[in-house]
Design a protein around this motif. Structure first.
Motif, PDB file in Angstrom:
ATOM      1  N   GLY A  13       0.811  -1.207   0.000  1.00  0.00           N
ATOM      2  CA  GLY A  13       0.000   0.000   0.000  1.00  0.00           C
ATOM      3  C   GLY A  13       0.844   1.256   0.000  1.00  0.00           C
ATOM      4  O   GLY A  13       0.558   2.228  -0.718  1.00  0.00           O
ATOM      5  N   LEU A  14       1.910   1.242   0.764  1.00  0.00           N
ATOM      6  CA  LEU A  14       2.804   2.397   0.828  1.00  0.00           C
ATOM      7  C   LEU A  14       3.529   2.614  -0.502  1.00  0.00           C
ATOM      8  O   LEU A  14       3.625   3.742  -0.990  1.00  0.00           O
ATOM      9  CB  LEU A  14       3.801   2.212   1.971  1.00  0.00           C
ATOM     10  CG  LEU A  14       4.688   3.387   2.328  1.00  0.00           C
ATOM     11  CD1 LEU A  14       3.876   4.641   2.599  1.00  0.00           C
ATOM     12  CD2 LEU A  14       5.534   3.049   3.544  1.00  0.00           C
ATOM     13  N   ILE A  15       3.993   1.540  -1.104  1.00  0.00           N
ATOM     14  CA  ILE A  15       4.662   1.645  -2.410  1.00  0.00           C
ATOM     15  C   ILE A  15       3.707   2.239  -3.439  1.00  0.00           C
ATOM     16  O   ILE A  15       4.069   3.158  -4.177  1.00  0.00           O
ATOM     17  CB  ILE A  15       5.179   0.265  -2.879  1.00  0.00           C
ATOM     18  CG1 ILE A  15       6.370  -0.164  -2.022  1.00  0.00           C
ATOM     19  CG2 ILE A  15       5.565   0.300  -4.360  1.00  0.00           C
ATOM     20  CD1 ILE A  15       6.812  -1.600  -2.252  1.00  0.00           C
ATOM     21  N   ARG A  16       2.498   1.740  -3.493  1.00  0.00           N
ATOM     22  CA  ARG A  16       1.523   2.247  -4.473  1.00  0.00           C
ATOM     23  C   ARG A  16       1.175   3.708  -4.234  1.00  0.00           C
ATOM     24  O   ARG A  16       1.025   4.481  -5.176  1.00  0.00           O
ATOM     25  CB  ARG A  16       0.272   1.383  -4.467  1.00  0.00           C
ATOM     26  CG  ARG A  16       0.522   0.031  -5.088  1.00  0.00           C
ATOM     27  CD  ARG A  16      -0.704  -0.834  -5.026  1.00  0.00           C
ATOM     28  NE  ARG A  16      -0.365  -2.167  -5.486  1.00  0.00           N
ATOM     29  CZ  ARG A  16      -1.149  -2.881  -6.252  1.00  0.00           C
ATOM     30  NH1 ARG A  16      -2.309  -2.413  -6.647  1.00  0.00           N
ATOM     31  NH2 ARG A  16      -0.780  -4.082  -6.623  1.00  0.00           N
ATOM     32  N   ASN A 108       0.393   8.229   7.474  1.00  0.00           N
ATOM     33  CA  ASN A 108      -0.865   7.600   7.051  1.00  0.00           C
ATOM     34  C   ASN A 108      -0.753   6.102   6.824  1.00  0.00           C
ATOM     35  O   ASN A 108      -1.713   5.490   6.374  1.00  0.00           O
ATOM     36  CB  ASN A 108      -1.381   8.265   5.771  1.00  0.00           C
ATOM     37  CG  ASN A 108      -1.754   9.697   6.018  1.00  0.00           C
ATOM     38  OD1 ASN A 108      -2.345  10.031   7.040  1.00  0.00           O
ATOM     39  ND2 ASN A 108      -1.398  10.575   5.101  1.00  0.00           N
ATOM     40  N   ILE A 109       0.383   5.488   7.115  1.00  0.00           N
ATOM     41  CA  ILE A 109       0.539   4.058   6.856  1.00  0.00           C
ATOM     42  C   ILE A 109      -0.516   3.284   7.650  1.00  0.00           C
ATOM     43  O   ILE A 109      -0.823   3.592   8.780  1.00  0.00           O
ATOM     44  CB  ILE A 109       1.964   3.570   7.170  1.00  0.00           C
ATOM     45  CG1 ILE A 109       2.163   2.156   6.625  1.00  0.00           C
ATOM     46  CG2 ILE A 109       2.255   3.621   8.627  1.00  0.00           C
ATOM     47  CD1 ILE A 109       3.601   1.704   6.608  1.00  0.00           C
ATOM     48  N   GLY A 110      -1.078   2.309   6.995  1.00  0.00           N
ATOM     49  CA  GLY A 110      -2.116   1.500   7.613  1.00  0.00           C
ATOM     50  C   GLY A 110      -3.512   2.061   7.376  1.00  0.00           C
ATOM     51  O   GLY A 110      -4.496   1.456   7.765  1.00  0.00           O
ATOM     52  N   THR A 111      -3.611   3.214   6.690  1.00  0.00           N
ATOM     53  CA  THR A 111      -4.920   3.812   6.441  1.00  0.00           C
ATOM     54  C   THR A 111      -5.242   3.830   4.958  1.00  0.00           C
ATOM     55  O   THR A 111      -6.114   4.565   4.523  1.00  0.00           O
ATOM     56  CB  THR A 111      -4.976   5.256   6.985  1.00  0.00           C
ATOM     57  OG1 THR A 111      -3.976   6.044   6.320  1.00  0.00           O
ATOM     58  CG2 THR A 111      -4.752   5.282   8.474  1.00  0.00           C
TER      59      THR A 111
END
Length: 112
Positions: A13-16, A108-111
């Motif tokens: 998710g973070l990479i995208r 915002n990681i995990g959101t």
């Protein structure tokens, strides 16, 4: 039951998110798929690096905090630290983000 996302989903998710914003993200070390520790390296326009690690807080949350900065007088020390962490924990993920204001993604990681 643990409410945390599996590590590989957080990483993907973070990479995208970084790529969608025009940045570059790459996995330096691939850790345990579901429960690996995540370290995030950010790089500014001059190549200066900062390391963010998820740390337990007094309120019980686990937030990413800046834990190390590259020493301008000894830039190799930063990479040596990452190498030591990889050898200490084979389950560790290390992700590098190369985008302006990378901290906005870490908050915002995990959101996603």
């Amino acid at each position: 039951m643990d409410s945390r996302l599996p590590a590989h989903l957080e990483i993907n998710g973070l990479i995208r998110a970084v790529q969608a914003a025009g940045g570059f993200a790459t996995v330096i070390a691939k850790g345990e798929r579901d429960a690996g520790t995540i370290l995030i390296v950010t790089m500014d326009g001059q190549g200066h690096q900062r390391l963010f690690e998820r740390m337990p807080q007094l309120d019980g949350s686990r937030k990413f905090v800046a834990s190390r900065e590259q020493n301008k007088d000894n830039p190799l020390e930063f990479n040596e630290y990452l190498d030591r962490r990889k050898h200490q924990d084979s389950d560790i993920w290390i992700l590098e983000l190369d985008i302006a204001d990378a901290e906005r993604f870490i908050v915002n990681i995990g959101t996603f």
